[in-house]
Structures are given as structure tokens and as C-alpha cells.
Design an enzyme around this catalytic site. Structure first.
Site, mmCIF file in Angstrom:
data_model
loop_
_atom_site.group_PDB
_atom_site.id
_atom_site.type_symbol
_atom_site.label_atom_id
_atom_site.label_comp_id
_atom_site.label_asym_id
_atom_site.label_seq_id
_atom_site.Cartn_x
_atom_site.Cartn_y
_atom_site.Cartn_z
ATOM 1 N N SER A 88 2.037 5.838 0.932
ATOM 2 C CA SER A 88 2.755 6.206 -0.474
ATOM 3 C C SER A 88 2.521 7.544 -0.637
ATOM 4 O O SER A 88 3.157 8.004 -1.701
ATOM 5 C CB SER A 88 2.812 4.959 -1.405
ATOM 6 O OG SER A 88 1.441 5.185 -1.801
ATOM 7 N N LYS A 119 -0.970 13.126 -6.644
ATOM 8 C CA LYS A 119 0.015 12.435 -6.448
ATOM 9 C C LYS A 119 0.633 11.885 -7.614
ATOM 10 O O LYS A 119 -0.018 11.441 -8.867
ATOM 11 C CB LYS A 119 -0.479 11.036 -5.564
ATOM 12 C CG LYS A 119 0.528 9.995 -5.112
ATOM 13 C CD LYS A 119 -0.002 8.870 -4.714
ATOM 14 C CE LYS A 119 0.662 7.749 -4.018
ATOM 15 N NZ LYS A 119 0.107 6.643 -3.539
ATOM 16 N N SER A 145 -2.282 3.722 2.252
ATOM 17 C CA SER A 145 -1.338 4.741 1.538
ATOM 18 C C SER A 145 -1.823 6.166 1.356
ATOM 19 O O SER A 145 -1.003 7.034 1.514
ATOM 20 C CB SER A 145 -1.247 4.309 -0.050
ATOM 21 O OG SER A 145 -0.754 2.958 0.088
#
Length: 464
Positions: A136, A61, A160
Site C-alpha cells: 500500500s 505516506k 506494504s
């Protein structure tokens, strides 16, 4: 490495999941691994023990630092931020032989359940491009679900990692707090409670990859988690929750409810026990409790700080004026954080103590019901993957996710089937702190029973 790079390039135009890459460097490192293996310098047993991830491509990420790659956390900055060094978890996976090759998309400052920002745009769900992969960690989930990477490093402060995993039909694990380093993640915070509620997490298509990856990510802390200890499912306590009782949480989609019940029924048979349905009165307030606890934390990196790490803020009102005048560089969710933070700070000490006390009662109930050999099955979300932007009026349904950040429990999202529309269905398996091996063992059992990850429809015959 060539295969995964090719696959990533193939899906990127449709999904927009990759932010930055190091393809040439990754290929060179993979070639060096090939030469090293051919040299016979170490036996297979030595390599397995010292570098268990030797040559394995992994994705990260973009909010987690990978030296030399973008590390803006979805922000539109005047000068692009490049990570000067690897985050602690990235360095540990590298030391185990893994090779990072891309960083993936995230909403601005990881503050949304939709992966979209003003810098690199919106990420799409590989099962339906009209739908969101969640957030996210949506870029990571979309890439993994498309077979563009082996395993991925993500993060989780309110689901997330687990919501994207549920929306894209992969496994996502939030570890017990304090055992995986959060160093090198943006945003971060100097608040002493940050590491209790925020976790660098892991994602993958296959349940059997979770324990080896977590072992590496935990480094010297791995021994305390006993991840190599074989788990006997016989006699394991199994509890489940179908409804948290919250007024604003929607009822479960019928297909989600059916999938959860099938999973519970299977575990009853495989564990040889009768599952207990939990009705915890305090859960009806869990969204308010978890949100307030998280928003009460100070010095969280955000757009309002006068300078990084500062507790002093710029004017929230003025930035909203700029936003409505179409003059702001920021997206809506980080702006909303500023307003909600101001509201949370006005919660009285007495009310906040009651929230903390209520949260502790929930922890105690789970501690008593599950013990050291029990799990609780929860929905991941009330329905399968949402259409883009639909989360903005359904965000209260994340109460099932934030429960396990507030209670500081390890939890794994598990894919347990597909809807009639061809969308993945995910459920959560949680356990008491330090019992990560239990949730992962149950994830492996559910994978055997329900098939686990299913390739996106158009790729069933050509998946790497």
C-alpha cells in the site's frame, strides 16, 4: 528543497503519487536552516550529533499524520480529514532537522497491494506507466524511485513497504516490531497483537540511508538495535529460500530466480561461507497462517465500524449490496476485508491454536538457523512489477512477504538488478528480531555488488 519540489512537480502528472503538499512552508523552513548554518551558532559536529537530518527533505505516506496535511488513508470522505498533529515518527524526524514536504498516495485504508482509491486515483510505476508500483506504500515508492524525495516514511503489515520497494527498485525496511512507534497511523487498532505485526517502515534509494533514518525513527529505542555497531560480514550465516512450497504460490520468474542466486553466490564469497538452502515444510501454509492471524485481530479501523475504535460492526452484506448496485463509496479491497474477517472469526479455536503453533515452529527454525549473526535471503515477489490490477488474481504470491510479519522479523527489500524489459528486481534479506543492522549491512553489500537503485530510463542523465 527547491530541487526536490521541482522534481516532484515534474513527475506528479505522470505518476499521480502525491496527495497533499506544504511546499511554501517547507521552503521557509529550509531557508531558516540556511540562516542557522550561516550564523555559526553550532559547529558541524554539534549539528551532526543533535540534528543529523538538518534540512533534509522527506516524504510521508498519507496514512501517517503530518500536521496540516491530508490524512484520509485513501478514503473518500464527506469532509477531508486533516492531521491535527504529527505522527510520532514524523515528529522524531522533524526534531532531527528533517523537513516533510509531501504526503503520498495509498489504497483505501492501506488494504490493497495496488495503490488506487476513489479519492485521489491510481498511482503509476515510473519504470512503466502501465504497471503498478505496488501497495500500500505505492505512492511513496513511485516518488522515491523517481528521485522526488530523499527518504520516506511508509508502513508494513503484509509487505506494504517491501512490495512497492521491489516493484520500483528501491530499499524498503520493516523494522523489528516494537522499536518504532506506530502512533499516528490510520488505520490502527487497539488489539494487543497489532504492534507485533504492523510496523511503520522506511524507504529510500540508497542502502546507507537506512540505518541513520531508522536510528532517528526509533528514538529512545534506537540503542537496543545497536545500529551504529559495525557489522563484519565474514563468517555470517547465510541461508536462502527459493520456494515456499505453497500450492497456490507461482514459481519464481526465471530472472528473479537468477538474481536471487547471484545475490546468494556473492554473499558466499563476501562472507566466506557456504549458504544453506532451507526447505521449511511449514512455509507451505504461511499465507493461510499469516492471513488468519492478521484477520483475527479486533478493532482494526475499517469502514464497517459503527464508530472509530469500536468492535461493533455495521452489516457487511448490506455494504456488498450497495457495492454491486454501484451505490457504495468504497473500493473492493476494504469490502473484501469485511468478508474475510467474518470467515476468519469462524475458524475454530483448535485450528487457530494449531496455526499459531505452526507459526512458532517457523520462528524457532529461523532462530536456530540464523542465531545472532545470520540472515536469510527470500524472494520479495514471484515476478517484477505487475500490470495495473494484475495483483487481484496473483495476490496469493505475497506469501514471501507476509512470512516476516507473521514471524516478527526485521527485513529489508534490496534491488539487485533489472530485467530484460527494464523492470527492477527485488529480494528480501531477513534476520532474527533486534538484528536490523545485519539486514541493512547486507543491503549495503548487495548495493555495492549489483548497483542498487537505477534511475528510470528517461531520467538517467537528469536525476536529482
Amino acid at each position: 528543497m527547491r530541487a526536490f519540489i521541482a522534481r516532484t512537480k515534474e513527475v506528479q502528472p505522470q505518476l499521480n503519487c502525491v496527495v497533499d503538499e506544504r511546499y511554501e512552508e517547507a521552503l521557509q523552513e529550509a531557508q531558516q536552516v540556511d540562516k542557522f548554518i550561516r550564523s555559526g551558532a553550532k559547529s558541524v559536529e554539534q549539528m551532526e550529533m543533535e540534528t543529523p537530518f538538518l534540512g533534509v527533505p522527506f516524504s510521508v505516506k498519507e496514512s501517517i499524520g503530518v500536521q496540516g496535511l491530508s490524512n484520509t488513508s485513501g478514503q473518500k470522505l464527506r469532509t477531508k480529514k486533516i492531521a491535527a498533529q504529527d505522527a510520532r515518527t514524523v515528529s522524531l524526524v522533524r526534531a532531527a532537522g528533517g523537513i516533510p514536504f509531501v504526503v503520498t498516495n495509498t489504497p483505501e485504508l492501506c488494504m490493497c497491494y495496488e495503490t488506487d482509491n476513489n479519492n485521489t486515483g491510481r498511482t503509476n510505476n515510473p519504470y512503466d506507466l502501465r504497471r503498478s508500483p505496488g501497495g500500500s506504500s505505492g505512492g511513496e515508492a513511485a516518488l522515491l524511485a523517481s528521485a522526488g524525495s530523499v527518504v520516506g516514511l511508509a508502513s508494513d503489515v503484509g509487505g506494504s513497504a517491501r512490495l512497492p520497494a521491489a516493484f520500483t527498485g528501491i530499499f524498503g525496511h520493516k523494522p523489528s516490531p516494537g522499536f518504532v512507534s506506530n502512533e499516528g497511523h490510520c488505520p490502527s487498532s487497539s488489539d494487543p497483537n497489532w504492534d507485533r505485526f504492523f510496523s511503520v517502515a522506511l524507504m529510500g534509494r540508497y542502502a546507507e540511508d537506512l540505518a541513520p533514518t531508522l536510528r532517528v525513527m526509533a528514538g529512545e529505542n534506537a540503542a537496543a538495535l545497536n545500529l551504529q555497531q559495525k557489522v563484519d560480514l565474514k563468517g555470517m550465516r547465510v541461508c536462502y529460500v527459493e520456494d515456499d512450497g505453497a500450492v497456490f504460490t507461482r514459481s519464481l520468474d526465471p530472472e528473479v530466480r537468477s538474481a536471487l542466486r547471484k545475490a546468494v553466490n556473492h554473499l558466499e564469497k563476501s562472507c566466506g561461507v557456504k549458504a544453506e538452502k532451507l526447505c521449511i515444510e511449514e512455509l507451505k501454509d504461511i499465507f493461510e497462517i499469516a492471513s488468519t492471524i492478521l484477520l483475527k485481530m479486533n478493532a482494526v479501523e475499517c469502514m464497517f465500524q459503527v464508530e472509530p475504535g469500536s468492535k461493533e460492526w455495521k452489516s457487511v452484506t448490506w455494504e456488498w449490496v450497495r457495492y454491486f448496485a454501484c451505490m457504495s463509496d468504497y473500493t473492493f479491497p476494504p469490502l473484501l476485508y469485511g468478508m474475510l474477517k467474518r470467515i476468519a472469526d469462524k475458524v475454530s479455536e483448535e485450528d487457530f491454536r494449531e496455526m499459531v503453533s505452526c507459526n512458532q515452529r517457523i520462528k524457532n527454525i529461523f532462530k536456530e538457523k540464523l542465531g545472532e549473526h545470520g540472515v536469510v535471503i527470500f524472494p520479495s515477489f514471484t515476478e517484477p512489477a505487475l500490470l495495473h490490477r494484475e495483483i487481484y488474481y496473483k495476490f496469493l504470491n505475497v506469501s514471501y512477504l507476509v512470512t516476516f510479519n507473521a514471524t516478527e522479523m526485521p527485513v529489508t527489500n534490496c534491488p539487485v538488478g533489472m530485467t530484460a524489459q527494464g523492470l527492477p528486481i527485488g529480494i528480501q534479506v531477513a534476520a532474527n528480531p533486534l538484528q536490523d543492522r545485519l539486514t541493512i549491512a547486507v543491503a549495503e553489500e548487495l548495493q555495492k555488488a549489483f548497483g542498487g537503485w537505477v534511475a528510470p530510463p528517461s531520467d538517467e542523465k537528469e536525476t536529482v
